[in-house]
Design a protein around this motif. Structure first.
Motif, mmCIF file in Angstrom:
data_model
loop_
_atom_site.group_PDB
_atom_site.id
_atom_site.type_symbol
_atom_site.label_atom_id
_atom_site.label_comp_id
_atom_site.label_asym_id
_atom_site.label_seq_id
_atom_site.Cartn_x
_atom_site.Cartn_y
_atom_site.Cartn_z
ATOM 1 N N ALA A 1 0.936 -1.233 -0.002
ATOM 2 C CA ALA A 1 -0.013 0.023 0.020
ATOM 3 C C ALA A 1 0.812 1.248 -0.181
ATOM 4 O O ALA A 1 1.957 1.282 0.591
ATOM 5 C CB ALA A 1 -0.800 0.042 1.385
ATOM 6 N N VAL A 2 0.425 2.131 -0.797
ATOM 7 C CA VAL A 2 1.021 3.600 -0.733
ATOM 8 C C VAL A 2 0.067 4.479 -0.082
ATOM 9 O O VAL A 2 -1.398 4.361 -0.393
ATOM 10 C CB VAL A 2 1.462 4.297 -1.902
ATOM 11 N N LEU A 3 0.354 5.404 1.006
ATOM 12 C CA LEU A 3 -0.574 6.109 1.644
ATOM 13 C C LEU A 3 -0.762 7.544 1.262
ATOM 14 O O LEU A 3 0.414 8.024 0.783
ATOM 15 C CB LEU A 3 -0.369 6.070 3.213
ATOM 16 N N GLY A 4 -2.010 8.179 1.325
ATOM 17 C CA GLY A 4 -1.891 9.522 0.848
ATOM 18 C C GLY A 4 -1.347 10.336 2.067
ATOM 19 O O GLY A 4 -1.182 9.953 3.304
ATOM 20 N N ALA A 5 -0.781 11.515 1.945
ATOM 21 C CA ALA A 5 -0.049 12.322 3.015
ATOM 22 C C ALA A 5 -0.763 12.577 4.307
ATOM 23 O O ALA A 5 -0.229 12.312 5.282
ATOM 24 C CB ALA A 5 0.298 13.727 2.461
ATOM 25 N N GLU A 6 -2.175 12.852 4.287
ATOM 26 C CA GLU A 6 -3.028 13.075 5.322
ATOM 27 C C GLU A 6 -2.964 11.882 6.106
ATOM 28 O O GLU A 6 -3.042 11.841 7.492
ATOM 29 C CB GLU A 6 -4.249 13.718 4.840
ATOM 30 N N LEU A 7 -3.179 10.797 5.397
ATOM 31 C CA LEU A 7 -3.720 9.471 6.291
ATOM 32 C C LEU A 7 -2.366 9.096 6.869
ATOM 33 O O LEU A 7 -2.193 8.596 8.090
ATOM 34 C CB LEU A 7 -4.075 8.404 5.158
ATOM 35 N N ALA A 8 -1.216 9.218 6.357
ATOM 36 C CA ALA A 8 -0.127 8.790 6.778
ATOM 37 C C ALA A 8 0.275 9.570 8.312
ATOM 38 O O ALA A 8 0.878 9.058 9.045
ATOM 39 C CB ALA A 8 1.395 8.844 5.824
ATOM 40 N N ASN A 9 0.044 11.008 7.878
ATOM 41 C CA ASN A 9 0.171 11.835 9.010
ATOM 42 C C ASN A 9 -0.839 11.460 10.241
ATOM 43 O O ASN A 9 -0.171 11.393 11.310
ATOM 44 C CB ASN A 9 -0.338 13.125 8.753
#
Ligand SMILES: Nc1ncnc2c1ncn2[C@@H]1O[C@H](COP(=O)(O)OP(=O)(O)OP(=O)(O)O)[C@@H](O)[C@H]1O
Ligand SMILES: [Mg+2]
Lengths: 230, 395
Positions: B146-154
């Motif tokens: 999986a690659v995460l969107g910036a906000e989700l990873a945050n």
């Protein structure tokens, strides 16, 4: 001889009728008079006789109901509004009974106005205004506003404004009406002096004493004029 | 009289009536400030819309179910492949979207996930902040990456997104390994919320997460702007052929260009509405100016008579009073613009996107002057029309 002198005011058979509803009030009745270049004249009459009405007509501020009026060879009754404004600006100087100075302008600015309306340059107008005020002894009141001046001083500012443009004709309505007898005499002397310098002067007054000091008197009573008293 | 002299005369009069002038201008001040701010808000709003959409190519077309929920006959990856064959279409990618619980150690959040073919990333400007993108290999070998969107990873890492690369997360209790974090992309108007999503290989999503519930959206990129319409026609035809059961009506086609236009239009409508309010304020203040000018003319009637007696022409009186009205309203206008400038930071504080602009200044001043001219004209004309003798006799 008489042909060499110019007729400034040539009014003939002038009537002025005020209508008040159905009522008609004939304030001037068949007035005919001539004033020549260089005359020093008074129009004398009791209150309500029509003096101011006559002066307003002679000064092109109002029009007669009927008659003919030529001012300095120009037919006033057929002139347009702008032309009349120009005539008032260039040929006539008014001295009003209540002086009618502009309250927010100082003495010099008040005196400059007729020149400015004539299109004269501001600096030149100011210089001329200063000169006239100085001649009338107001050199130390140049920047005072009317409410900072005495009645006599206001009167002199009004006279300076009337003559600043060197008009052919100076019309003064009760110029001494608001002054004490000393200032009154001073004012008449100023008019005499102006007359000596070639101004044609018509003073309107109910004061016989004033009338004694001029060269020629027209008597007016109930709107009728004649050249002999009584 | 020369214009310059007329101006001086007016300025003397105004200067000696400072309080009255100020009170007269209050309405103009408010009106002009409003106009200035309206334009600022309008410009700011449009800039915001443009900025939101700047990452989104106007040639993007979304093909999606017309109604939420189950479609009898969902779109498939084959549809996308058929779309891509048209000369009007640069590429077409199916995207599977769903919502679920996303867990990382003891952090848990409700989030969206998207199952995408690898090519989707570059065509949607998804670039890497950390780690790597989903690759062709991941797709074909069905890697549970999986690659995460910036906000989700945050959110999952409590502000340390780099730490999550290489770690395991679960989406709806299925395990995935995080291989990267995308750069922030903003709401690109897609409504998809990329920054809050987890991205996984398409087939993995289809088989492993969604199963029969798979109901993809296809994002299509038209070859160029002119190709948008023919591409949409083409897609409709294909859908009618391949989805005979429900036909093309089950699906909705949306192109980004018309959404941008719609968004800009609504921003503009908002501005116009506010502008109308400002104009009403100015009209009211104009009536105020007219009142004051009438009072002024009345007060100065004898003065006007005197001016006429010493030779003022009609147009000079008209000019004087008109200039007075205009100067008064222009002064109000300038004060209004000044106040507007100081109010902009306040609006920003309340998160209204306001952007001061020259056109706002000009529009504000123009309207204030127009107010002065329009509402000053009648009183000035009345003054000019006065008969000298009546004016002199006026008490
Ligand atoms: N606008 C007007 N309408 C009607 N009647 C007027 C008007 N102006 C003046 N009158 C009348 O005309 C008559 C003459 O007035 P005018 O002002 O000329 O007198 P006057 O000789 O100047 O008097 P005073 O010495 O008191 O100033 C008066 O009876 C006055 O009531
Ligand atoms: Mg009188």
């Amino acid at each position: 001889m008489i042909n060499n002198i110019k007729c400034i005011i040539d009014a003939r058979n002038i009537d002025k009728i005020y209508k008040n509803g159905a009522e008609e009030l004939k304030v001037l009745d068949d007035v005919t008079l001539k004033v020549w270049q260089g005359d020093f004249t008074a129009i004398l009459g009791p209150s309500g006789s029509g003096k101011s009405t006559l002066m307003n007509i002679l000064g092109c501020l109002d029009l007669p109901t009927s008659g003919q009026y030529n001012l300095d060879d120009l037919d006033v009754l057929t002139a347009g509004e702008n032309q009349l404004a120009t005539i008032r600006n260039q040929k006539i100087g008014f001295v009003f009974q209540k002086f009618n100075l502009l309250p927010r302008l100082n003495a010099v600015q008040n005196v400059m106005l007729p020149l400015l309306y004539r299109g004269v340059d501001e600096d030149e107008a100011r210089e001329t205004a200063r000169e006239k005020l100085t001649v009338l002894g107001l050199d130390d009141r140049l920047n005072h506003r009317p409410n900072e001046l005495s009645g006599g001083q206001q009167q002199r500012v009004a006279i300076a404004r009337a003559i600043v443009g060197s008009p052919n004709l100076v019309l003064a309505d009760e110029p001494t009406g608001n002054l004490d007898s000393k200032s009154s005499r001073d004012a008449i002397n100023i008019f005499k002096e102006l007359n000596r310098h070639g101004h044609t002067i018509v003073i309107i007054t109910h004061d016989a004493e004033v009338a004694e000091q001029v060269d020629k008197v027209f008597y007016i009573r109930d709107g009728k004029i004649n050249e002999t008293g009584g | 009289m020369k214009l310059k002299q007329l101006f001086k005369l007016v300025l003397v009069n105004i200067y000696q009536n400072k309080v009255r002038t100020f009170l007269t201008t209050l309405g103009v001040i408010v009106g002009t400030a409003t106009i200035f701010l309206v334009v600022a808000i309008g410009t700011g709003g449009e800039a915001q819309v443009n900025e939101q959409y700047s990452r989104l190519s106007v040639g993007t077309i979304m093909v999606m179910p017309a109604q939420r929920g189950r479609v009898v006959d969902p779109l498939t990856i084959k549809d996308a492949d058929m779309f891509a064959q048209s000369e009007h279409i640069a590429h077409a990618f199916p995207v599977l979207q769903g919502n679920g619980d996303i867990n990382y150690y003891n952090f848990s959040t409700r989030g969206g996930f998207s199952a995408i073919p690898p090519g989707f990333q570059s065509s949607n400007n998804l670039t890497m902040q950390y780690g790597r993108i989903l690759e062709e290999d991941d797709e074909s070998k069905r890697h549970k990456y999986a690659v995460l969107g910036a906000e989700l990873a945050n959110t999952l890492t409590d502000g340390d997104p780099a730490a999550i690369v290489g770690e395991k997360i679960t989406i709806n209790r299925r395990q995935f390994q995080v291989v990267g974090v995308y750069n922030r992309i903003g709401d690109a108007g897609s409504g998809m919320g990329y920054d809050d999503s987890a991205f996984i290989p398409y087939t993995v999503g289809e088989k492993y997460l969604l199963g029969t519930r798979a109901n993809p959206v296809i994002t299509v990129q038209a070859a160029d702007l002119q190709a948008v319409q023919p591409a949409m026609d083409y897609i409709t035809n294909i859908l009618n052929e391949t989805h005979r059961a429900g036909g093309a009506e089950q699906f909705r086609l949306m192109d980004a260009g018309s959404r941008l236009v719609a968004a800009q239009e609504s921003a503009r409508t908002m501005s116009l509405l506010l502008l109308a309010v400002a104009v009403v304020v100015l009209v009211v203040s104009g009536i105020g100016i007219m009142n004051v000018m009438f009072v002024t003319v009345k007060e100065r009637t004898r003065e006007i008579g005197t001016l006429k007696a010493i030779g003022a022409k009609k147009r000079e009186i008209l000019g004087q009073f008109l200039i007075e009205a205009v100067v008064i309203s222009l002064v109000g206008g300038m004060l209004g613009v000044l106040i507007g400038f100081f109010t902009v930071p306040l609006l920003k504080y309340f998160e209204l996107p306001a952007l001061p602009s020259i056109s706002g200044v000009l529009l504000g001043l123009m309207f204030s002057v127009a107010t002065g001219v329009f509402f000053g004209f009648y009183p000035a004309w009345k003054a000019a029309e006065l008969n000298p003798i009546d004016a002199l006799r006026y008490e």
